[in-house]
Design a protein around this motif. Structure first.
Motif, PDB file in Angstrom:
ATOM      1  N   TYR B 226       0.927  -1.419   0.150  1.00 27.61           N
ATOM      2  CA  TYR B 226      -0.050   0.130   0.135  1.00 27.61           C
ATOM      3  C   TYR B 226       0.933   1.251  -0.048  1.00 27.61           C
ATOM      4  O   TYR B 226       2.055   1.099   0.422  1.00 27.61           O
ATOM      5  CB  TYR B 226      -0.927  -0.042   1.163  1.00 27.61           C
ATOM      6  CG  TYR B 226      -0.280   0.171   2.621  1.00 27.61           C
ATOM      7  CD1 TYR B 226      -0.127   1.465   3.069  1.00 27.61           C
ATOM      8  CD2 TYR B 226       0.291  -1.133   3.184  1.00 27.61           C
ATOM      9  CE1 TYR B 226       0.603   1.647   4.270  1.00 27.61           C
ATOM     10  CE2 TYR B 226       0.787  -0.964   4.386  1.00 27.61           C
ATOM     11  CZ  TYR B 226       1.179   0.371   4.915  1.00 27.61           C
ATOM     12  OH  TYR B 226       1.491   0.608   6.198  1.00 27.61           O
ATOM     13  N   ILE B 227       0.294   2.464  -0.614  1.00 25.78           N
ATOM     14  CA  ILE B 227       1.010   3.496  -0.370  1.00 25.78           C
ATOM     15  C   ILE B 227       0.604   4.346   0.786  1.00 25.78           C
ATOM     16  O   ILE B 227      -0.542   4.648   1.270  1.00 25.78           O
ATOM     17  CB  ILE B 227       0.669   4.338  -1.703  1.00 25.78           C
ATOM     18  CG1 ILE B 227       0.888   3.721  -2.930  1.00 25.78           C
ATOM     19  CG2 ILE B 227       1.191   5.737  -1.822  1.00 25.78           C
ATOM     20  CD1 ILE B 227       2.272   3.430  -3.334  1.00 25.78           C
ATOM     21  N   TYR B 229       0.006   7.009   3.936  1.00 29.50           N
ATOM     22  CA  TYR B 229      -0.758   8.121   3.867  1.00 29.50           C
ATOM     23  C   TYR B 229      -0.235   9.524   3.703  1.00 29.50           C
ATOM     24  O   TYR B 229      -0.650  10.538   3.492  1.00 29.50           O
ATOM     25  CB  TYR B 229      -1.744   8.258   5.150  1.00 29.50           C
ATOM     26  CG  TYR B 229      -2.769   7.051   5.286  1.00 29.50           C
ATOM     27  CD1 TYR B 229      -3.957   7.284   4.530  1.00 29.50           C
ATOM     28  CD2 TYR B 229      -2.395   5.953   5.902  1.00 29.50           C
ATOM     29  CE1 TYR B 229      -5.016   6.474   4.411  1.00 29.50           C
ATOM     30  CE2 TYR B 229      -3.740   5.041   6.159  1.00 29.50           C
ATOM     31  CZ  TYR B 229      -4.739   5.036   5.289  1.00 29.50           C
ATOM     32  OH  TYR B 229      -5.725   4.347   5.280  1.00 29.50           O
ATOM     33  N   LEU B 250      -0.902   0.697  -6.120  1.00 27.86           N
ATOM     34  CA  LEU B 250      -1.080   1.729  -6.998  1.00 27.86           C
ATOM     35  C   LEU B 250      -2.524   1.855  -7.421  1.00 27.86           C
ATOM     36  O   LEU B 250      -3.124   2.888  -7.236  1.00 27.86           O
ATOM     37  CB  LEU B 250      -0.100   1.739  -8.395  1.00 27.86           C
ATOM     38  CG  LEU B 250       1.466   1.823  -8.174  1.00 27.86           C
ATOM     39  CD1 LEU B 250       2.019   1.449  -9.180  1.00 27.86           C
ATOM     40  CD2 LEU B 250       1.545   3.308  -7.484  1.00 27.86           C
ATOM     41  N   GLN B 252      -5.179   0.860  -5.808  1.00 26.03           N
ATOM     42  CA  GLN B 252      -5.823   1.270  -4.725  1.00 26.03           C
ATOM     43  C   GLN B 252      -5.703   2.773  -4.407  1.00 26.03           C
ATOM     44  O   GLN B 252      -6.484   3.464  -3.982  1.00 26.03           O
ATOM     45  CB  GLN B 252      -5.601   0.398  -3.318  1.00 26.03           C
ATOM     46  CG  GLN B 252      -6.183  -1.042  -3.626  1.00 26.03           C
ATOM     47  CD  GLN B 252      -7.736  -0.979  -3.768  1.00 26.03           C
ATOM     48  OE1 GLN B 252      -8.543  -0.708  -2.841  1.00 26.03           O
ATOM     49  NE2 GLN B 252      -8.206  -1.402  -4.842  1.00 26.03           N
ATOM     50  N   TYR B 253      -4.712   3.054  -4.544  1.00 26.12           N
ATOM     51  CA  TYR B 253      -4.027   4.529  -4.303  1.00 26.12           C
ATOM     52  C   TYR B 253      -4.930   5.423  -5.277  1.00 26.12           C
ATOM     53  O   TYR B 253      -5.381   6.615  -4.908  1.00 26.12           O
ATOM     54  CB  TYR B 253      -2.565   4.571  -4.492  1.00 26.12           C
ATOM     55  CG  TYR B 253      -1.980   5.737  -4.153  1.00 26.12           C
ATOM     56  CD1 TYR B 253      -2.153   6.588  -2.969  1.00 26.12           C
ATOM     57  CD2 TYR B 253      -1.275   7.000  -5.276  1.00 26.12           C
ATOM     58  CE1 TYR B 253      -1.585   7.820  -2.596  1.00 26.12           C
ATOM     59  CE2 TYR B 253      -0.682   7.987  -5.045  1.00 26.12           C
ATOM     60  CZ  TYR B 253      -1.015   8.629  -3.823  1.00 26.12           C
ATOM     61  OH  TYR B 253      -0.485   9.933  -3.560  1.00 26.12           O
ATOM     62  N   ARG B 256      -8.437   5.664  -4.374  1.00 23.61           N
ATOM     63  CA  ARG B 256      -8.436   6.817  -3.192  1.00 23.61           C
ATOM     64  C   ARG B 256      -8.226   8.237  -3.814  1.00 23.61           C
ATOM     65  O   ARG B 256      -8.322   9.005  -2.968  1.00 23.61           O
ATOM     66  CB  ARG B 256      -7.603   6.535  -1.995  1.00 23.61           C
ATOM     67  CG  ARG B 256      -7.752   5.207  -1.485  1.00 23.61           C
ATOM     68  CD  ARG B 256      -7.174   4.998  -0.087  1.00 23.61           C
ATOM     69  NE  ARG B 256      -5.655   5.822  -0.141  1.00 23.61           N
ATOM     70  CZ  ARG B 256      -4.432   4.948  -0.178  1.00 23.61           C
ATOM     71  NH1 ARG B 256      -4.484   3.665  -0.343  1.00 23.61           N
ATOM     72  NH2 ARG B 256      -3.618   5.758   0.218  1.00 23.61           N
ATOM     73  N   GLY B 258      -5.465   9.156  -5.401  1.00 25.02           N
ATOM     74  CA  GLY B 258      -3.984   9.160  -5.287  1.00 25.02           C
ATOM     75  C   GLY B 258      -3.463   9.861  -6.594  1.00 25.02           C
ATOM     76  O   GLY B 258      -4.300   9.993  -7.635  1.00 25.02           O
TER      77      GLY B 258
END
Lengths: 242, 622
Positions: B226-227, B229, B250, B252-253, B256, B258
């Motif tokens: 995960y990236i 916060y 990436l 999922q980022y 969100r 990102g």
């Protein structure tokens, strides 16, 4: 206004009749070119605003302007022609203003004689011509201030030599004395006083104007110098008449 | 007598009153309208850009600027001295427009004195001057109210066009309470090498440059679930066979909201130089990109014949289309690349896209009209003549960099990780996007390598940034600014008109032009003689002995070499003589001929005027 123009015309013509203008142009253009070429590293560091040329202008003008103004009043006093002149329906202001404008016009012609440097250099390298033109206008203004100061000194003198030496001493003092450096040396931390000293420093004002930013305060400074010097000339002439 | 004295005193009082009044008036005017100035320069060198003005209006932080300037700067280097004055005036402009928030103090450094030590301690570095005079300092230190400092070690004349951009950027970084963080994933910067994670940063100086420009660089592992916060944006530099886990992170980022910058390459010059074998490039992101309607052509290279870089091969100049030099796309909305010029590409791949309605794509860099393509597999050996036989001009539009914004489609319908403990640390899984994300794709990694940046320039010439020959770094900087939403102010360079060509140079070139042909012939002859000498030398070495014929031939060649050297020296002498004659001609012209000419012209005008007046008078008498 008409009287002013008449006085200006009479004085202006005299410069040509006396051949003084040719000598002034020759000497001024040669000195300016010599200082520009050899006074600093002109050949190797060519700036787009010909700053090496303008850098020496106050000094050169301080030397040349007294030559133009030395006989403005001395001849009038010597030959008693001032009273004859003032017996005509013209005010003393017109005479003072006309003489000053004539000297200034000749100074402008003298400065314009250096345009050859600009043309020759612009044929070789890329120059900011707008900036240089503005710098020429500023140099005219400086020449005007020096003409007014020299004219004020001349108004006190009966003798042309005394008028020349006195005017040159005053012009050199005004141009060379660096008030702001004195204040910096004496009171290094006093920013307020330092800024105030700069505000009446002739050389600082000139350097600031030719750097590419025309400041209203700088222009007004030279206008004030001209006005104050002309007023002094007026007082001097009145004083001499009594 | 008494009345004369009274008169004298009166006039002295009058004059003193006039001088005092004039002084007071000029002081008053200076205080009231000292800031009222107009820029009269053609390149607006004293005018601050809109971005700088906006920053200065909004800035609420007190920032002090200390300009360290060598006390004898103008004497040591007139050019640098003039530039120092210009920088001082420009910084004064910042102070004038900052509503008292920015202060400037000019500190004159004196050799071996405390001021010099202070400058060095603050990070200001000395200039190496041509006359080997050391200790010429011209640098600036910016300090905020919390004591944070940033330094421009050397204010070099070469960066005249950039100085406002540099200063405004540093001020805007200091004006922020927290530095923006950029997460970096790359095989070149490995977190695993804890001692020196940036061991390859020399080849890619942009990392250090981003740090100098105010970014906090957070190196992330290539294999990351995960990236974090605390990261404002992610930079994926030359991703190579990314694992599914990282692609999941990436993905999922982006779900969100990102922001990711990906720099890929169909053919990396750096990698080829190292491995000497061509291998098709696989980023590992292809599936994710295809899922969103974007394809990276990793087997084709893009070229541009009209904007091709000129290479010198075996003494011959050729235009090599696969290394084009392009400008950024124009357009108000494309803030990232507006005004950028001279972007150097090197064997770049390109993107094709057909995205859904949830995504918007903006083209940032592209090649068209005189464009063409070549299979990347043709880059087997670096024989340029052979290579160009595979090049096919097409005239199509190729997108080398694009920006995709909007809601991305996820590749995953369930979390890739099932470890409960890990899942607690991670952000919740999203199969549909929560916010709009941003993905910036660049198809060439070499455009950020040291080869195209002239990174050594920084050390050699003391520029604040490594960039000089191209706008490549600025492009990346603007991209990172945009993606991190840092609010740092990035400006494009001013169209610099600081004349670097001197009269001496022009005259010398003119003098050289007279003897160019002779010099070239002589140099060619000399080269030929030396080649022949080398051939004989090789033969002698191979056989182990010298024959009398070879000895004689060598002797003749040596004589010919000496004669040619003399010839060259003579040509140099003639060039110098010619140059000196030009200088003399110029001096005569300016000091004697022009003043005499002007005086004669004035006399002529007045004479004509007098004649006219006399004629009028005669007519009047008649």
């Amino acid at each position: 206004m008409k009287n002013l123009a008449i006085c200006w015309g009479k004085e202006f013509k005299f410069y040509f009749q006396s051949k003084m203008i040719y000598l002034a142009v020759l000497v001024y253009a040669s000195i300016s070119a010599t200082l520009a070429l050899y006074g600093s590293d002109f050949y190797n560091v060519t700036t787009i605003n010909m700053s090496q040329f303008f850098l020496y202008q106050p000094g050169v003008l301080a030397t040349m302007v007294p030559v133009l103004t030395m006989r403005l009043w001395a001849d009038e006093y010597k030959n008693n022609t001032l009273e004859v002149l003032l017996s005509q329906p013209i005010s003393i202001w017109s005479v003072v203003g006309g003489k000053f404008l004539a000297a200034w016009s000749v100074a402008v012609i003298m400065i314009l004689s250096s345009v050859g440097i600009w043309i020759v250099v612009s044929l070789m390298v890329d120059l900011d011509n707008g900036w240089i033109a503005i710098n020429y206008l500023i140099t005219f203004l400086v020449a005007g201030s020096l003409c007014a100061l020299a004219s004020a000194v001349a108004a006190f003198c009966y003798n042309t030599i005394a008028a020349f030496l006195g005017a040159m001493a005053l012009c050199m003092f005004v141009v060379l004395v660096d008030f702001s450096s004195w204040i910096d040396e004496l009171l290094p931390n006093n920013v307020m006083l330092g800024n105030l000293a700069k505000s009446f420093d002739f050389k600082w004002q000139f350097d600031n104007l030719i750097a590419g930013q025309i400041g209203v305060a700088g222009i007004l400074y030279f206008v004030i110098v001209i006005a104050a010097a002309l007023w002094t000339s007026l007082i001097a002439v009145e004083y001499k008449r009594r | 007598m008494k009345s004369d004295n009274g008169k004298n005193i009166k006039i002295i009082v009058f004059i003193v009153a006039i001088v005092v009044a004039a002084t007071a008036l000029s002081m008053g005017i200076s205080l009231l309208c000292g800031n009222l100035k107009f820029d009269v320069t053609a390149d607006n060198r004293y005018s601050l850009s809109e971005e700088t003005m906006k920053f200065l209006e909004e800035n609420q932080k007190d920032i002090a600027i200390r300009l360290y300037k060598d006390v004898n700067l103008s004497k040591k280097s007139p050019k640098l001295g003039k530039y120092g004055e210009y920088v001082q005036r420009l910084l004064g402009k910042y102070v004038d427009k900052s509503n008292g928030k920015i202060t400037l103090s000019v500190i004159e450094t004196v050799p071996f004195a405390s001021t010099q030590a202070e400058a060095e301690k603050a990070g200001v570095k000395e200039f190496e001057l041509p006359n080997k005079e050391k200790y010429a300092y011209l640098g600036a230190v910016f300090t905020d109210e919390e004591g944070r400092s940033m330094t421009i070690p050397r204010l070099g004349v070469e960066r005249y066009g950039e100085v406002e951009a540099d200063v405004t950027r540093l001020l805007s970084v200091l004006a922020k309470d927290k530095k923006a963080a950029l997460g970096v994933i790359s095989p070149f910067f490995r977190v695993a090498n804890a001692k020196n994670p940036l061991q390859y940063a020399e080849n890619y100086p942009f990392i250090k440059q981003l740090q100098e420009n105010g970014y906090e660089i957070v190196l992330l592992r290539e294999e990351t679930p995960y990236i974090p916060y605390n990261v404002d944006a992610v930079l994926l530099f030359y991703p190579l066979n990314l694992s599914n886990l990282t692609v999941f992170a990436l993905d999922q980022y982006l779900m969100r909201g990102g922001r990711v910058i990906v720099i890929m390459d169909a053919f990396s010059d750096r990698r080829f130089v190292r491995k000497k074998v061509y291998k098709q490039y696989q980023s590992g992101l292809d599936k994710f990109l295809q899922n969103n309607g974007i394809v990276y052509q990793n087997n084709m290279l893009v070229g541009d014949e009209r904007n091709a870089k000129e290479l010198v091969l075996d003494g011959q100049k050729i235009n090599y289309p696969l290394k084009p030099i392009i400008d950024g796309e124009k357009g108000e909305e494309k803030k990232i690349n507006n005004g950028l010029k001279n972007l150097y590409l090197s064997h770049a791949g390109f993107f094709e896209y057909d995205v859904g309605e949830n995504l918007k794509v903006k083209e940032l860099l592209s090649v068209e009209n005189s464009s063409g393509e070549m299979p990347a597999a043709a880059m087997v050996d670096m024989d340029y003549d052979e290579l160009l036989k595979n090049y096919l001009p097409t005239g199509k539009k190729y997108s080398v960099a694009i920006l995709a914004e909007g809601k991305f489609v996820s590749m995953f319908d369930k979390p890739l990780i099932e470890d409960a403990e890990m899942m607690l640390k991670m952000p919740p899984f999203l199969s549909v996007p929560l916010k709009e994300g941003k993905l910036l794709l660049i198809g060439d990694s070499d455009m950020f390598s040291a080869d195209l940046w002239d990174a050594k320039y920084k050390e050699k010439h003391g520029a604040y940034e490594a960039v000089f020959i191209s706008d490549n770094m600025r492009f990346l900087l603007k991209a990172v600014d945009y993606m991190t939403e840092s609010g740092y102010v990035t400006l494009t360079a001013k169209a610099g008109r600081l004349s670097l060509v001197s009269v001496a140079q022009v005259l010398r070139d003119k003098a050289m032009a007279n003897y160019a042909k002779q010099k070239e012939d002589s140099e060619k002859k000399l080269m030929q003689i030396r080649q022949n000498m080398a051939i004989i030398g090789d033969k002698t070495k191979a056989k182990g002995l010298t024959t009398i014929a070879q000895f004689k031939e060598m002797e003749e060649l040596q004589r010919a070499e000496m004669a040619e050297n003399r010839n060259l020296e003579q040509i140099e002498y003639l060039i110098n003589k010619k140059y000196q004659s030009y200088l003399d001609w110029l001096a005569w012209m300016l000091i004697v001929v022009i003043p005499l000419g002007v005086a004669a012209a004035i006399w002529g005008i007045y004479y004509a005027y007098e004649l006219g007046a006399k004629r009028k008078a005669r007519e009047y008498v008649k």
